[in-house]
Design an enzyme around this catalytic site. Structure first.
Site, mmCIF file in Angstrom:
data_model
loop_
_atom_site.group_PDB
_atom_site.id
_atom_site.type_symbol
_atom_site.label_atom_id
_atom_site.label_comp_id
_atom_site.label_asym_id
_atom_site.label_seq_id
_atom_site.Cartn_x
_atom_site.Cartn_y
_atom_site.Cartn_z
ATOM 1 N N CYS A 190 0.842 -1.183 0.000
ATOM 2 C CA CYS A 190 0.000 0.000 0.000
ATOM 3 C C CYS A 190 0.885 1.243 0.000
ATOM 4 O O CYS A 190 1.992 1.236 0.549
ATOM 5 C CB CYS A 190 -0.935 0.120 1.199
ATOM 6 S SG CYS A 190 -2.039 -1.285 1.400
ATOM 7 N N ARG B 64 3.366 0.113 -5.174
ATOM 8 C CA ARG B 64 3.288 -0.501 -3.840
ATOM 9 C C ARG B 64 2.015 -1.334 -3.664
ATOM 10 O O ARG B 64 1.843 -2.031 -2.675
ATOM 11 C CB ARG B 64 3.344 0.582 -2.762
ATOM 12 C CG ARG B 64 4.590 1.436 -2.826
ATOM 13 C CD ARG B 64 4.568 2.473 -1.740
ATOM 14 N NE ARG B 64 4.710 1.837 -0.449
ATOM 15 C CZ ARG B 64 5.862 1.619 0.165
ATOM 16 N NH1 ARG B 64 6.984 2.014 -0.390
ATOM 17 N NH2 ARG B 64 5.922 1.028 1.330
ATOM 18 N N TRP C 47 -3.007 -2.612 -1.549
ATOM 19 C CA TRP C 47 -2.733 -4.017 -1.818
ATOM 20 C C TRP C 47 -3.448 -4.749 -0.691
ATOM 21 O O TRP C 47 -3.060 -4.657 0.471
ATOM 22 C CB TRP C 47 -1.234 -4.293 -1.790
ATOM 23 C CG TRP C 47 -0.894 -5.700 -2.157
ATOM 24 C CD1 TRP C 47 -0.746 -6.193 -3.423
ATOM 25 C CD2 TRP C 47 -0.673 -6.801 -1.272
ATOM 26 N NE1 TRP C 47 -0.443 -7.531 -3.371
ATOM 27 C CE2 TRP C 47 -0.391 -7.928 -2.067
ATOM 28 C CE3 TRP C 47 -0.689 -6.945 0.109
ATOM 29 C CZ2 TRP C 47 -0.131 -9.179 -1.534
ATOM 30 C CZ3 TRP C 47 -0.430 -8.198 0.650
ATOM 31 C CH2 TRP C 47 -0.148 -9.295 -0.170
ATOM 32 N N ASN D 265 -1.181 2.192 6.024
ATOM 33 C CA ASN D 265 -0.398 1.115 5.414
ATOM 34 C C ASN D 265 0.157 0.271 6.550
ATOM 35 O O ASN D 265 0.775 0.807 7.465
ATOM 36 C CB ASN D 265 0.757 1.704 4.582
ATOM 37 C CG ASN D 265 1.722 0.627 4.117
ATOM 38 O OD1 ASN D 265 1.330 -0.529 3.928
ATOM 39 N ND2 ASN D 265 2.978 0.990 3.936
ATOM 40 N N GLY D 266 -0.079 -1.033 6.482
ATOM 41 C CA GLY D 266 0.407 -1.919 7.534
ATOM 42 C C GLY D 266 -0.704 -2.853 7.975
ATOM 43 O O GLY D 266 -1.691 -3.041 7.252
ATOM 44 N N GLU E 210 15.538 -18.037 -10.342
ATOM 45 C CA GLU E 210 15.175 -16.662 -10.663
ATOM 46 C C GLU E 210 14.420 -16.591 -12.002
ATOM 47 O O GLU E 210 13.418 -15.879 -12.127
ATOM 48 C CB GLU E 210 16.432 -15.773 -10.684
ATOM 49 C CG GLU E 210 16.208 -14.334 -11.104
ATOM 50 C CD GLU E 210 15.147 -13.591 -10.305
ATOM 51 O OE1 GLU E 210 14.720 -14.059 -9.237
ATOM 52 O OE2 GLU E 210 14.709 -12.518 -10.777
ATOM 53 N N LYS F 155 10.582 -15.244 -12.605
ATOM 54 C CA LYS F 155 10.186 -14.234 -13.604
ATOM 55 C C LYS F 155 9.040 -14.773 -14.450
ATOM 56 O O LYS F 155 8.061 -14.076 -14.692
ATOM 57 C CB LYS F 155 11.354 -13.851 -14.536
ATOM 58 C CG LYS F 155 12.470 -13.025 -13.936
ATOM 59 C CD LYS F 155 12.094 -11.617 -13.597
ATOM 60 C CE LYS F 155 11.604 -11.488 -12.202
ATOM 61 N NZ LYS F 155 12.517 -11.290 -11.115
ATOM 62 N N GLU G 138 5.782 -14.850 -12.345
ATOM 63 C CA GLU G 138 5.259 -13.526 -12.002
ATOM 64 C C GLU G 138 4.545 -12.857 -13.163
ATOM 65 O O GLU G 138 3.480 -12.290 -12.996
ATOM 66 C CB GLU G 138 6.423 -12.589 -11.626
ATOM 67 C CG GLU G 138 6.877 -12.676 -10.218
ATOM 68 C CD GLU G 138 7.901 -11.584 -9.911
ATOM 69 O OE1 GLU G 138 8.981 -11.586 -10.525
ATOM 70 O OE2 GLU G 138 7.602 -10.728 -9.072
ATOM 71 N N HIS H 35 14.613 -37.054 -8.724
ATOM 72 C CA HIS H 35 14.061 -37.511 -7.439
ATOM 73 C C HIS H 35 12.567 -37.180 -7.340
ATOM 74 O O HIS H 35 12.042 -37.000 -6.257
ATOM 75 C CB HIS H 35 14.838 -36.900 -6.277
ATOM 76 C CG HIS H 35 16.277 -37.328 -6.272
ATOM 77 N ND1 HIS H 35 16.669 -38.601 -5.929
ATOM 78 C CD2 HIS H 35 17.409 -36.675 -6.619
ATOM 79 C CE1 HIS H 35 17.981 -38.709 -6.044
ATOM 80 N NE2 HIS H 35 18.455 -37.550 -6.469
ATOM 81 N N LYS I 210 5.252 -4.191 -5.622
ATOM 82 C CA LYS I 210 6.705 -4.070 -5.709
ATOM 83 C C LYS I 210 7.362 -4.167 -4.338
ATOM 84 O O LYS I 210 8.423 -4.752 -4.184
ATOM 85 C CB LYS I 210 7.021 -2.721 -6.374
ATOM 86 C CG LYS I 210 8.492 -2.465 -6.593
ATOM 87 C CD LYS I 210 8.975 -3.133 -7.847
ATOM 88 C CE LYS I 210 10.453 -2.985 -8.066
ATOM 89 N NZ LYS I 210 10.960 -4.131 -8.832
#
Ligand code: M6R
Length: 587
Positions: free
Chosen positions: A2, A28, A65, A91-92, A463, A467, A470, A486, A582
């Site tokens: 947020c 955010r 968010w 925010n929080g 990584e 990507k 996402e 395995h 983000k």
């Protein structure tokens, strides 16, 4: 997550100004947004429209968010108390909101949303009703409320914003205003981070935990939790505004990937110049410490895995832990050097891991991209990775600079690598864009993808898979080539794309690739071994480099491009993927 913003000015400004500022914080969180100029509160779902011609001298706004409560207009901020006198943006997470809500409901308060945040508005209305001054009520709030918060609050009829902070980031920007007669009018902007106002001022005051401020047009005052006035330093900061613009690029993500050669050279250069002393200190701390433990999340965690690999190769005891599990798996003491890696410098799980490390008396170092961030300010020593502003939610250039800084560190301990041509090598990958696009088109028709690596390419495999997940919403797994047999090999079917990261002489990776190929997988090879590119190897990206630590980083750049073009082929919302933000400032 947020983003919150508040503006108080001595002269009128358009509501669109407030929303333009909010738009700069949209990364955010972007489920819904809203604003209030203290006379009316407006809320919407979806992307922020920076419009609004009406004039005001005060306003707060919020981009959300979702945590508590779905994406609905009622759950969007700002929230008002029953009588509409108290208006807040938060925010929080208010951890004891249920307990507070139950008490407030008993006192007759009616709630309109499912959020934890709404209790804040009712809490203050109740305290004011009981005859408490707002400042005293804030001190009570800091005692009675648990959780994390950056709160902006307006009381109807007052031309001020009350700002309260614990664990969620909050900063006050000081804008020199126009001269009106002899008087200089100032605009004050309260925000989740400096980017909200970095295009109009370079002066800021950072809030520490359990501090609050009362901010008016030409004045502001800071207080500690008990309500005693405190002196705060105005800090000047530098920030390049150009990097935050998309220019002619279709998406921020591709712009940021293309900036990699530039930002990598800038960062390496700074380690020999502006950041030379800090870098020397880092080297000496690594030498002095019994062991190194990295703490990071997501992409930054993958960079730290690479860091642990590089340092380990030089004989240094190094490990990395995903920050949210840090305290369960880390054995930390005063001889441990904890290195936090974070693009935003605000990731709550990393902050928590550092608090734990502080309790255990470990030394804390950080590598961050956003200066003046909480993680930077918690560290005994902090280096800036200088990737410049990263707007796309999917981190790319920050990963490259984090990894290169760690490789440079390992070089100090004997790791053999030539970093001088790294920028050129990255450009060499860009020259293969057409091939990568062709491969991406093929991959885009699949539901799943697997990425395999070993040693330095294992973190890179993870990584690349991150990507892909996402921004394409495909299922992707990045794993150790050796681990495949395995279990996961059961999922390989005819045509399943498997991206194999094969370093020169890595016969084990060649075998692992053969194993999946034999089961029908469609192999895409990212390799620095020219012989892998011969004959039938049609889906190959060749990385022209030795097998030193650069190979993994360069392979990742190829993977970033591949993920980008798959997402483009699928028509995804690349810069702002669904459900993500983000900066992850909740646990
Ligand atoms: O700001 P940080 O580097 O601390 O963020 C950590 C993760 O949230 C972040 O890397 C996330 O995984 C990115 N969206 C990855 O692209």
């Amino acid at each position: 997550m947020c983003g919150i913003i508040g503006v108080v000015s001595g002269i009128d400004f358009k509501v669109s100004f407030l929303l333009e500022r909010l738009k700069r914080l949209e990364y955010r969180g972007y489920d819904s947004y809203g604003y209030s100029d203290s006379r009316k509160t407006v809320k919407s779902l979806g992307a922020i429209k920076a419009e609004g011609l009406s004039l005001t001298r005060i306003g707060i706004a919020h981009t959300r968010w979702s945590t508590h409560g779905g994406v609905t207009r009622a759950n969007a901020h700002p929230h008002e108390s029953c009588n509409g006198e108290v208006i807040i943006a938060h925010n929080g997470i208010i951890e004891n909101y249920w307990e507070l809500k139950t008490i407030l409901e008993r006192q007759g308060h009616k709630f309109r949303s499912e959020t934890d945040s709404e209790v804040v508005a009712h809490y203050f209305e109740e305290k004011i009703k009981q005859g408490k001054g707002v400042k005293k009520a804030i001190s009570d709030f800091l005692k009675e409320v648990s959780g994390t918060f950056a709160i902006l609050m307006m009381i109807k009829g007052e031309d001020k914003i009350y700002a309260i902070k614990r664990d969620s980031p909050l900063v006050l920007g000081i804008c020199e205003g126009k001269k009106a007669g002899a008087k200089q009018i100032q605009k004050h902007i309260l925000a989740s981070d400096i980017y909200a106002f970095s295009d109009i001022t370079d002066k800021a005051v950072f809030f520490e935990n359990d501090e609050f401020a009362v901010v008016e047009a030409g004045a502001y005052e800071f207080y500690d939790a008990k309500g005693s006035l405190i002196k705060k330093k105005v800090q000047s900061f530098e920030w390049n505004q150009e990097e935050g613009k998309k220019k002619d690029y279709k998406h921020f993500m591709i712009k940021e990937i293309e900036e990699e050669p530039l930002v990598v050279s800038r960062m390496l250069l700074s380690l020999d110049h502006e950041q030379k002393d800090q870098f020397k200190k880092l080297v000496s701390l690594v030498k002095k410490s019994r062991k190194i433990i990295f703490a990071a999340c997501g992409t930054s965690y993958h960079a730290s895995l690479l860091g642990a690999f590089y340092l380990h190769t030089t004989g240094i005891e190094a490990q990395t832990l995903i920050a949210s599990e840090f305290k369960h798996y880390a054995n930390v003491d005063k001889d441990t050097l904890v290195i936090a890696i974070s693009q935003s410098g605000e990731t709550m799980d990393v902050i928590d891991a550092l608090k734990y490390a502080q309790e255990k008396k470990a030394t804390i170092v950080s590598l961050v991209n956003v200066p003046y961030s909480t993680i930077q300010r918690m560290s005994a020593l902090s280096l800036n990775i200088l990737a410049g502003q990263e707007v796309a939610v999917a981190s790319t250039k920050a990963f490259v600079n984090q990894s290169v800084l760690l490789l440079r560190l390992a070089q100090e301990f004997g790791y053999k690598v030539n970093l001088s041509n790294l920028g050129e090598k990255i450009k060499g990958i860009f020259s293969q864009k057409d091939d990568i696009k062709r491969i991406a088109k093929q991959v885009s028709s699949s539901r799943d993808a697997y990425v395999l690596g070993r040693g330095q390419t294992y973190p890179v495999a993870r990584e690349i898979a991150l990507k892909v997940k996402e921004i394409t919403y495909m299922h992707a797994e990045g794993m150790m080539g050796g681990e495949l047999k395995h279990g996961t090999i059961a999922l390989i079917d005819k045509g399943t794309p498997v991206i194999s990261l094969i370093g020169c002489n890595d016969e084990d990776m060649v075998s692992n690739t053969k194993e999946v190929e034999a089961r029908g997988a469609e192999i895409i090879t990212i390799t620095n071994n020219a012989s892998q590119c011969r004959g039938s190897a049609k889906n190959t990206v060749f990385i022209d480099t030795d097998n030193d630590g650069k190979f993994g980083i360069l392979a990742c750049v190829a993977g970033q491009l591949l993920a980008y073009y798959v997402a483009e082929a699928l028509g995804r919302e690349i810069d702002k993927p669904r459900n993500l933000a983000k900066s992850v400032t909740v646990k």
